[in-house]
Design a protein around this motif. Structure first.
Motif, PDB file in Angstrom:
ATOM      1  N   ILE A  63     -54.235  24.861  34.753  1.00 15.10           N
ATOM      2  CA  ILE A  63     -54.578  26.078  33.824  1.00 15.10           C
ATOM      3  C   ILE A  63     -54.298  25.945  32.732  1.00 15.10           C
ATOM      4  CG2 ILE A  63     -54.514  29.025  34.347  1.00 15.10           C
ATOM      5  CD1 ILE A  63     -53.585  28.264  36.831  1.00 15.10           C
ATOM      6  N   GLY A  64     -53.162  25.938  31.969  1.00 14.83           N
ATOM      7  CA  GLY A  64     -53.024  25.352  30.231  1.00 14.83           C
ATOM      8  C   GLY A  64     -54.121  25.018  30.008  1.00 14.83           C
ATOM      9  N   ASP A  65     -55.078  24.157  30.386  1.00 11.71           N
ATOM     10  CA  ASP A  65     -56.286  23.466  29.616  1.00 11.71           C
ATOM     11  C   ASP A  65     -57.431  23.882  29.831  1.00 11.71           C
ATOM     12  OD1 ASP A  65     -54.886  21.454  28.882  1.00 11.71           O
ATOM     13  OD2 ASP A  65     -54.823  20.404  30.711  1.00 11.71           O
ATOM     14  N   TRP A  66     -57.205  25.003  30.895  1.00  9.97           N
ATOM     15  CA  TRP A  66     -58.709  26.523  30.806  1.00  9.97           C
ATOM     16  C   TRP A  66     -58.902  26.759  29.855  1.00  9.97           C
ATOM     17  CZ3 TRP A  66     -58.379  28.539  36.270  1.00  9.97           C
ATOM     18  CH2 TRP A  66     -57.861  28.094  37.540  1.00  9.97           C
ATOM     19  N   PRO A  67     -60.466  27.280  29.498  1.00 13.48           N
ATOM     20  CA  PRO A  67     -60.444  28.867  28.375  1.00 13.48           C
ATOM     21  C   PRO A  67     -59.939  29.639  27.777  1.00 13.48           C
ATOM     22  CG  PRO A  67     -62.851  26.986  29.176  1.00 13.48           C
ATOM     23  CD  PRO A  67     -61.528  26.652  29.946  1.00 13.48           C
ATOM     24  N   TRP A  68     -59.594  30.079  26.875  1.00 13.39           N
ATOM     25  CA  TRP A  68     -58.573  31.543  27.213  1.00 13.39           C
ATOM     26  C   TRP A  68     -59.296  32.587  28.351  1.00 13.39           C
ATOM     27  CZ3 TRP A  68     -60.725  36.230  25.963  1.00 13.39           C
ATOM     28  CH2 TRP A  68     -60.999  36.599  24.467  1.00 13.39           C
ATOM     29  N   VAL A  69     -61.014  32.437  27.981  1.00 12.92           N
ATOM     30  CA  VAL A  69     -61.651  34.211  28.857  1.00 12.92           C
ATOM     31  C   VAL A  69     -60.945  33.485  30.491  1.00 12.92           C
ATOM     32  CG1 VAL A  69     -62.990  34.136  27.126  1.00 12.92           C
ATOM     33  CG2 VAL A  69     -63.407  32.445  28.860  1.00 12.92           C
ATOM     34  N   ALA A  70     -60.431  31.914  30.910  1.00 14.40           N
ATOM     35  CA  ALA A  70     -60.518  31.830  32.256  1.00 14.40           C
ATOM     36  C   ALA A  70     -58.687  32.396  32.639  1.00 14.40           C
ATOM     37  CB  ALA A  70     -61.666  30.586  32.506  1.00 14.40           C
ATOM     38  N   MET A  71     -57.802  31.091  32.222  1.00 13.13           N
ATOM     39  CA  MET A  71     -56.643  31.392  31.601  1.00 13.13           C
ATOM     40  C   MET A  71     -56.210  32.460  31.810  1.00 13.13           C
ATOM     41  SD  MET A  71     -54.198  29.562  29.400  1.00 13.13           S
ATOM     42  CE  MET A  71     -54.394  30.195  28.214  1.00 13.13           C
ATOM     43  N   PRO A  73     -57.339  35.660  32.925  1.00 12.20           N
ATOM     44  CA  PRO A  73     -57.709  36.576  33.922  1.00 12.20           C
ATOM     45  C   PRO A  73     -56.389  35.697  35.072  1.00 12.20           C
ATOM     46  CG  PRO A  73     -59.158  36.368  32.198  1.00 12.20           C
ATOM     47  CD  PRO A  73     -58.338  35.103  31.923  1.00 12.20           C
ATOM     48  N   ALA A  74     -56.785  34.926  35.378  1.00 16.96           N
ATOM     49  CA  ALA A  74     -55.913  34.435  36.206  1.00 16.96           C
ATOM     50  C   ALA A  74     -54.502  33.691  36.612  1.00 16.96           C
ATOM     51  CB  ALA A  74     -56.440  32.122  35.982  1.00 16.96           C
ATOM     52  N   ILE A  75     -54.388  33.948  35.419  1.00 13.76           N
ATOM     53  CA  ILE A  75     -52.342  34.109  35.208  1.00 13.76           C
ATOM     54  C   ILE A  75     -51.923  35.360  34.968  1.00 13.76           C
ATOM     55  CG2 ILE A  75     -50.571  34.169  33.992  1.00 13.76           C
ATOM     56  CD1 ILE A  75     -52.048  31.422  32.019  1.00 13.76           C
ATOM     57  N   ILE A  78     -52.067  35.923  39.515  1.00 13.10           N
ATOM     58  CA  ILE A  78     -51.292  35.258  39.790  1.00 13.10           C
ATOM     59  C   ILE A  78     -50.120  36.201  39.591  1.00 13.10           C
ATOM     60  CG2 ILE A  78     -49.448  33.728  39.495  1.00 13.10           C
ATOM     61  CD1 ILE A  78     -52.276  32.607  38.880  1.00 13.10           C
ATOM     62  N   CYS A  79     -50.058  36.989  38.384  1.00 15.66           N
ATOM     63  CA  CYS A  79     -48.853  37.768  38.222  1.00 15.66           C
ATOM     64  C   CYS A  79     -49.110  39.433  39.786  1.00 15.66           C
ATOM     65  CB  CYS A  79     -48.410  37.909  37.170  1.00 15.66           C
ATOM     66  SG  CYS A  79     -47.575  37.128  35.961  1.00 15.66           S
ATOM     67  N   VAL A  80     -50.104  39.731  39.034  1.00 17.87           N
ATOM     68  CA  VAL A  80     -49.988  40.785  40.016  1.00 17.87           C
ATOM     69  C   VAL A  80     -50.368  39.789  41.446  1.00 17.87           C
ATOM     70  CG1 VAL A  80     -51.922  42.550  40.898  1.00 17.87           C
ATOM     71  CG2 VAL A  80     -52.467  41.789  38.940  1.00 17.87           C
ATOM     72  N   ALA A  81     -50.668  39.065  42.134  1.00 22.79           N
ATOM     73  CA  ALA A  81     -50.597  38.935  43.465  1.00 22.79           C
ATOM     74  C   ALA A  81     -49.194  38.786  43.728  1.00 22.79           C
ATOM     75  CB  ALA A  81     -51.387  37.550  43.702  1.00 22.79           C
ATOM     76  N   ALA A  82     -48.325  38.179  42.764  1.00 26.17           N
ATOM     77  CA  ALA A  82     -46.707  38.494  43.369  1.00 26.17           C
ATOM     78  C   ALA A  82     -46.186  39.236  43.050  1.00 26.17           C
ATOM     79  CB  ALA A  82     -46.265  37.528  41.793  1.00 26.17           C
ATOM     80  N   ALA A  83     -46.929  40.052  42.179  1.00 25.30           N
ATOM     81  CA  ALA A  83     -46.266  41.552  42.154  1.00 25.30           C
ATOM     82  C   ALA A  83     -46.807  42.230  43.171  1.00 25.30           C
ATOM     83  CB  ALA A  83     -46.631  42.508  41.446  1.00 25.30           C
ATOM     84  N   LEU A  84     -47.402  42.609  43.756  1.00 20.00           N
ATOM     85  CA  LEU A  84     -48.220  42.756  45.196  1.00 20.00           C
ATOM     86  C   LEU A  84     -47.346  42.678  46.582  1.00 20.00           C
ATOM     87  CD1 LEU A  84     -51.879  43.345  44.640  1.00 20.00           C
ATOM     88  CD2 LEU A  84     -50.289  45.172  44.302  1.00 20.00           C
ATOM     89  N   LEU A  85     -47.356  40.950  46.506  1.00 21.94           N
ATOM     90  CA  LEU A  85     -46.130  40.564  47.591  1.00 21.94           C
ATOM     91  C   LEU A  85     -44.688  41.058  47.308  1.00 21.94           C
ATOM     92  CD1 LEU A  85     -46.796  38.021  49.696  1.00 21.94           C
ATOM     93  CD2 LEU A  85     -46.075  36.561  48.172  1.00 21.94           C
ATOM     94  N   THR A  86     -43.710  40.753  46.918  1.00 21.31           N
ATOM     95  CA  THR A  86     -42.726  41.991  46.488  1.00 21.31           C
ATOM     96  C   THR A  86     -43.222  43.033  46.900  1.00 21.31           C
ATOM     97  OG1 THR A  86     -42.953  42.746  43.933  1.00 21.31           O
ATOM     98  CG2 THR A  86     -42.069  40.440  44.116  1.00 21.31           C
ATOM     99  N   GLU A  87     -43.455  44.591  46.131  1.00 19.37           N
ATOM    100  CA  GLU A  87     -44.086  45.535  46.688  1.00 19.37           C
ATOM    101  C   GLU A  87     -43.803  45.339  48.333  1.00 19.37           C
ATOM    102  OE1 GLU A  87     -45.302  49.043  48.748  1.00 19.37           O
ATOM    103  OE2 GLU A  87     -46.310  46.792  48.368  1.00 19.37           O
TER     104      GLU A  87
END
Length: 305
Positions: A63-71, A73-75, A78-87
């Motif tokens: 993912i670090g090789d993606w353009p920043w406009v894609a990288m 939002p992707a990160i 992923i963090c939003v999904a992890a936070a919702l999963l823990t909740e």
């Protein structure tokens, strides 16, 4: 004069990271009265989202090789999904438990995430340089040069803080979140859907964690399975210092703690600089002795006095 401006810029940049992290902690605490120490591990997840392990357990930049406009939002996603999963898995089943149980659960989630990262990526630090252009210094005035990443960090923090303030004060959902933070039971009686509000608080905390992860990795270029833990500890102190019942206080506390850290590093004698954190937390203790309720007291906090 130039050196003082340099210190102030460094302090604001570091304080921005602390302020964003403290704001995430304050959001969840305001809604659930939960001090989520796993917030730091969400930052770590965001950092490690830059790399994908191969079948030989060797990490390759992906993912670090993606353009920043894609990288970016992707990160964040992923963090939003992890936070919702823990909740959903860890916190929702014990939502009505006492605060001690919630606190222990947050520690359990934190240790689980850390050990999961150790299992997949091992404990060896990894290089993950992103945005190499931001490491170059920008000349603002004669004798005053600032790394580009510090300017970006400060600008991103200002935009996010302003955007979150607008969301909380000018939108219906934000008003519901503030109502739940002030009186959870009354808000539910008035028709506010608690599950949606709590999930939104965790989602916002996850988004802030993803943003901090990108900024932190861009600044350090190193991944470590505890990279977000220490940041979360400082953010927790900042939240307490600013005021546990005030999101404004959390942000203010972040900038105060970040500013004090940089100022101490710059002006302490060389032989005392290794003890900077001792001086920092000593000052925090003195400030809390002066204002135990925090620097900024929210409405909910005033009602409890």
């Amino acid at each position: 004069m130039t050196s003082i401006l340099q210190v102030l810029i460094d302090a604001f940049a570091l304080g921005s990271l602390y302020a964003l992290s403290a704001l995430a902690i304050g959001l969840v605490f305001g809604i659930m009265r939960l001090i989520n120490f796993a917030q730091g591990d969400l930052i770590t997840i965001g950092g490690y989202a830059l790399i994908v392990p191969s079948s030989q357990m060797v990490a390759e930049l992906f993912i670090g090789d993606w353009p920043w406009v894609a990288m970016v939002p992707a990160i964040v996603a992923i963090c939003v999904a992890a936070a919702l999963l823990t909740e959903r898995i860890a916190f929702r089943p014990i939502r009505d438990a006492d605060p001690a149980t919630l606190l222990i659960t947050s520690f359990a989630v934190s240790f689980f995430i850390q050990n999961l990262i150790l299992l997949v990526y091992t404990g060896r630090p990894k290089a993950a340089g992103i945005f190499p252009g931001l490491s170059q210094s920008v000349t603002l005035a004669e004798g005053l040069t600032v790394p580009g990443i510090q300017l970006v960090t400060s600008a991103v923090a200002i935009v996010l803080l302003a955007g979150l303030a607008f969301f909380l004060k000018r939108t219906r959902t934000g008003t519901e979140m503030r109502a739940v933070a002030e009186d959870f039971t009354m808000a539910r009686l008035l028709g506010v859907r608690s599950n949606r509000v709590i999930m939104l608080a965790f989602a916002l905390a996850g988004a802030l964690a993803g943003t901090v992860a990108v900024l932190l990795v861009a600044q350090t270029g190193v991944l470590d399975f505890r990279m977000g833990v220490f940041l979360a500890v400082y953010a927790f102190f900042a939240t307490v210092l600013g005021g546990m019942n005030s999101l404004v206080g959390a942000a203010v506390g972040g900038y105060v703690v970040g500013g004090l850290s940089v100022v101490l590093q710059a002006f302490l004698p060389d032989d005392l600089r290794p003890y900077r954190d001792a001086f920092l937390f000593g000052i925090v203790i003195l400030l809390l002795l002066w204002r135990p309720q925090g620097l900024v007291v929210g409405k909910a906090g005033r009602e409890r006095v």
